[in-house]
Design an enzyme around this catalytic site. Structure first.
Site, PDB file in Angstrom:
ATOM      1  N   ASP A  17       0.824  -1.210   0.000  1.00 39.74           N
ATOM      2  CA  ASP A  17       0.000   0.000   0.000  1.00 39.74           C
ATOM      3  C   ASP A  17       0.863   1.268   0.000  1.00 39.74           C
ATOM      4  OD1 ASP A  17      -2.422   1.344   0.013  1.00 39.74           O
ATOM      5  OD2 ASP A  17      -2.567   1.374   2.199  1.00 39.74           O
ATOM      6  N   ASN A  19       1.257   3.481  -2.888  1.00 39.85           N
ATOM      7  CA  ASN A  19       1.759   3.956  -4.190  1.00 39.85           C
ATOM      8  C   ASN A  19       1.222   5.345  -4.536  1.00 39.85           C
ATOM      9  OD1 ASN A  19       2.859   1.451  -4.415  1.00 39.85           O
ATOM     10  ND2 ASN A  19       1.473   0.712  -6.020  1.00 39.85           N
ATOM     11  N   ARG A  21      -0.103   7.742  -2.573  1.00 44.29           N
ATOM     12  CA  ARG A  21       0.388   8.830  -1.713  1.00 44.29           C
ATOM     13  C   ARG A  21       1.859   9.130  -1.987  1.00 44.29           C
ATOM     14  NH1 ARG A  21      -1.181   6.107   3.554  1.00 44.29           N
ATOM     15  NH2 ARG A  21      -1.566   4.399   2.096  1.00 44.29           N
ATOM     16  N   TRP A  22       2.619   8.112  -2.303  1.00 44.46           N
ATOM     17  CA  TRP A  22       4.032   8.325  -2.640  1.00 44.46           C
ATOM     18  C   TRP A  22       4.135   9.275  -3.838  1.00 44.46           C
ATOM     19  CZ3 TRP A  22       6.964   7.478  -7.036  1.00 44.46           C
ATOM     20  CH2 TRP A  22       8.362   7.548  -6.867  1.00 44.46           C
ATOM     21  N   HIS A  34       2.367   3.672  -8.965  1.00 41.75           N
ATOM     22  CA  HIS A  34       2.175   2.243  -9.240  1.00 41.75           C
ATOM     23  C   HIS A  34       3.358   1.682 -10.039  1.00 41.75           C
ATOM     24  CE1 HIS A  34      -1.698   2.439  -7.450  1.00 41.75           C
ATOM     25  NE2 HIS A  34      -2.273   3.154  -8.407  1.00 41.75           N
ATOM     26  N   LEU A 128      10.663 -20.285  -5.265  1.00 42.37           N
ATOM     27  CA  LEU A 128       9.697 -19.430  -4.574  1.00 42.37           C
ATOM     28  C   LEU A 128       8.288 -19.555  -5.168  1.00 42.37           C
ATOM     29  CD1 LEU A 128       9.383 -16.874  -2.569  1.00 42.37           C
ATOM     30  CD2 LEU A 128       9.508 -15.531  -4.680  1.00 42.37           C
ATOM     31  N   ARG A 191      -4.784  -1.841   8.956  1.00 37.95           N
ATOM     32  CA  ARG A 191      -6.022  -2.598   8.729  1.00 37.95           C
ATOM     33  C   ARG A 191      -5.750  -3.678   7.693  1.00 37.95           C
ATOM     34  NH1 ARG A 191      -7.703   2.838   6.950  1.00 37.95           N
ATOM     35  NH2 ARG A 191      -7.192   3.075   4.745  1.00 37.95           N
ATOM     36  N   LEU A 192      -6.700  -4.611   7.559  1.00 34.99           N
ATOM     37  CA  LEU A 192      -6.492  -5.747   6.659  1.00 34.99           C
ATOM     38  C   LEU A 192      -7.130  -5.550   5.291  1.00 34.99           C
ATOM     39  CD1 LEU A 192      -6.892  -8.751   9.138  1.00 34.99           C
ATOM     40  CD2 LEU A 192      -4.790  -7.649   8.345  1.00 34.99           C
TER      41      LEU A 192
HETATM   42  C1  IPE Z   1      -5.422  -2.645  -0.088  1.00 35.29           C
HETATM   43  O1  IPE Z   1      -5.114  -1.302  -0.250  1.00 35.29           O
HETATM   44  C2  IPE Z   1      -5.377  -3.353  -1.396  1.00 35.29           C
HETATM   45  C3  IPE Z   1      -4.074  -3.460  -2.030  1.00 35.29           C
HETATM   46  C4  IPE Z   1      -2.937  -3.056  -1.548  1.00 35.29           C
HETATM   47  C5  IPE Z   1      -4.063  -4.129  -3.295  1.00 35.29           C
HETATM   48  P1  IPE Z   1      -6.238  -0.186  -0.369  1.00 35.29           P
HETATM   49  O2  IPE Z   1      -5.550   1.102  -0.579  1.00 35.29           O
HETATM   50  O3  IPE Z   1      -7.236  -0.586  -1.412  1.00 35.29           O
HETATM   51  O4  IPE Z   1      -6.944  -0.266   1.043  1.00 35.29           O
HETATM   52  P2  IPE Z   1      -7.842   0.803   1.803  1.00 35.29           P
HETATM   53  O5  IPE Z   1      -8.909   1.266   0.843  1.00 35.29           O
HETATM   54  O6  IPE Z   1      -6.960   1.934   2.212  1.00 35.29           O
HETATM   55  O7  IPE Z   1      -8.391   0.075   2.993  1.00 35.29           O
HETATM   56  C1  IPE Z   2      -1.599   0.261  -3.339  1.00 33.41           C
HETATM   57  O1  IPE Z   2      -1.380   1.627  -3.335  1.00 33.41           O
HETATM   58  C2  IPE Z   2      -1.843  -0.290  -4.717  1.00 33.41           C
HETATM   59  C3  IPE Z   2      -3.238  -0.688  -4.949  1.00 33.41           C
HETATM   60  C4  IPE Z   2      -4.211  -0.649  -4.107  1.00 33.41           C
HETATM   61  C5  IPE Z   2      -3.541  -1.178  -6.281  1.00 33.41           C
HETATM   62  P1  IPE Z   2      -2.583   2.656  -3.325  1.00 33.41           P
HETATM   63  O2  IPE Z   2      -2.956   2.945  -4.720  1.00 33.41           O
HETATM   64  O3  IPE Z   2      -3.694   2.187  -2.463  1.00 33.41           O
HETATM   65  O4  IPE Z   2      -1.877   3.901  -2.674  1.00 33.41           O
HETATM   66  P2  IPE Z   2      -2.505   4.897  -1.617  1.00 33.41           P
HETATM   67  O5  IPE Z   2      -2.955   4.070  -0.446  1.00 33.41           O
HETATM   68  O6  IPE Z   2      -3.633   5.601  -2.275  1.00 33.41           O
HETATM   69  O7  IPE Z   2      -1.376   5.781  -1.257  1.00 33.41           O
HETATM   70 MG    MG Z   3      -4.126   2.419  -0.500  1.00 34.10          MG
END
Ligand code: IPE
Ligand code: IPE
Ligand code: MG
Length: 246
Positions: A17, A19, A21-22, A34, A128, A191-192
């Protein structure tokens, strides 16, 4: 200090998680985040076996991620396809065995096709296990298992009294894998997000504030070292574990 686990190879699951915000924090479009995330996938997959990791489950796209803007969803699908096409030979040469959990049929046809090819090509590899969670949602997975079990009962192939944990686990997408030993979530959220709710019952959780595009091999090493310092008790007492009683 050694970072090698003392027992069986680890199954590590990662919620990749952060990408978006980065990228946003650098004034860049989310898709650039991404793209940089894909570089980390490559790096982590390469580093994993050297750390005693035998299976790696990566949460790459959730069932809820379909609700994101269409351009982002399509961008992610494109990245996934290119990643597999570009890395296939390398992964295969390194004995990586690819599997997928989730609703593959919801993915665009060309992505599903590349995935099927990757799974087929690498099916006899012994290195792996790289398990990709795509269009994956844990609640849907459990509902699907319940539905399949109900069907088998109606068809008299299974009697309700015979349903136990093993039967349920055998109906989940993850039936071929052991439960994860360690769950890592990058990006700071604790969170999960609908990931492996059944399978994570006794998994060690590790949350890091680092955004996924910055999660380098040395961060994985730190996470495994942290895991190796923990005592897993599975409901028993610490003394029982130290004494090696089973
Ligand atoms: C969880 O991240 C799913 C993946 C990393 C693929 P999200 O960014 O979708 O989760 P929430 O919405 O913050 O809970
Ligand atoms: C995780 O990064 C990748 C996917 C959920 C596909 P996010 O896209 O959720 O990045 P944030 O959480 O918005 O920063
Ligand atoms: Mg996210």
């Amino acid at each position: 200090m050694t970072v090698f686990p003392t027992q069986a190879p680890l199954h590590v699951a990662i919620i990749m998680d952060g990408n978006g915000r980065w990228a946003t924090s650098r004034g860049l479009p989310r898709l650039v985040g991404h793209k940089n995330g894909v570089d980390r996938v490559r790096e982590i997959v390469r580093a994993a076996p050297g750390l005693g990791i035998g299976a790696l489950t990566l949460y790459a796209f959730s069932s809820e991620n379909w609700n994101r803007p269409k351009t982002e969803v399509m961008g992610l699908m494109g990245l996934l396809k290119t990643f597999l096409e570009k890395e296939m030979d390398d992964l295969h040469a390194n004995q990586v065995r690819i599997s997928v959990i989730g609703e593959i049929k919801k993915l665009p046809t060309e992505v599903a096709e590349v995935l099927r090819r990757s799974i087929n090509t690498t099916r006899d590899n012994t290195g792996l296990k790289l398990n990709l969670a795509l269009s994956y949602g844990s609640r849907d997975e459990i509902v699907r298992a319940a539905r399949d079990i109900a069907r088998e009962c109606c068809e008299k192939k299974l009697s309700p009294e015979k349903i136990n944990r093993d039967v349920l686990a055998a109906h989940l997408y993850t039936r071929e894998l052991s439960d994860p030993d360690l769950l890592i979530r990058t990006g700071g959220e604790q969170r999960l997000s609908n990931f492996l709710l059944w399978q994570l019952s006794y998994t060690e959780l590790y949350f890091v504030p680092i955004y996924w595009p910055e999660f380098k091999a040395k961060e994985l090493k730190k996470a495994v070292a942290d895991f190796n310092r923990r005592q897993r008790r599975f409901g028993r007492t610490g003394e029982q574990i130290k004494g090696g009683r089973s």
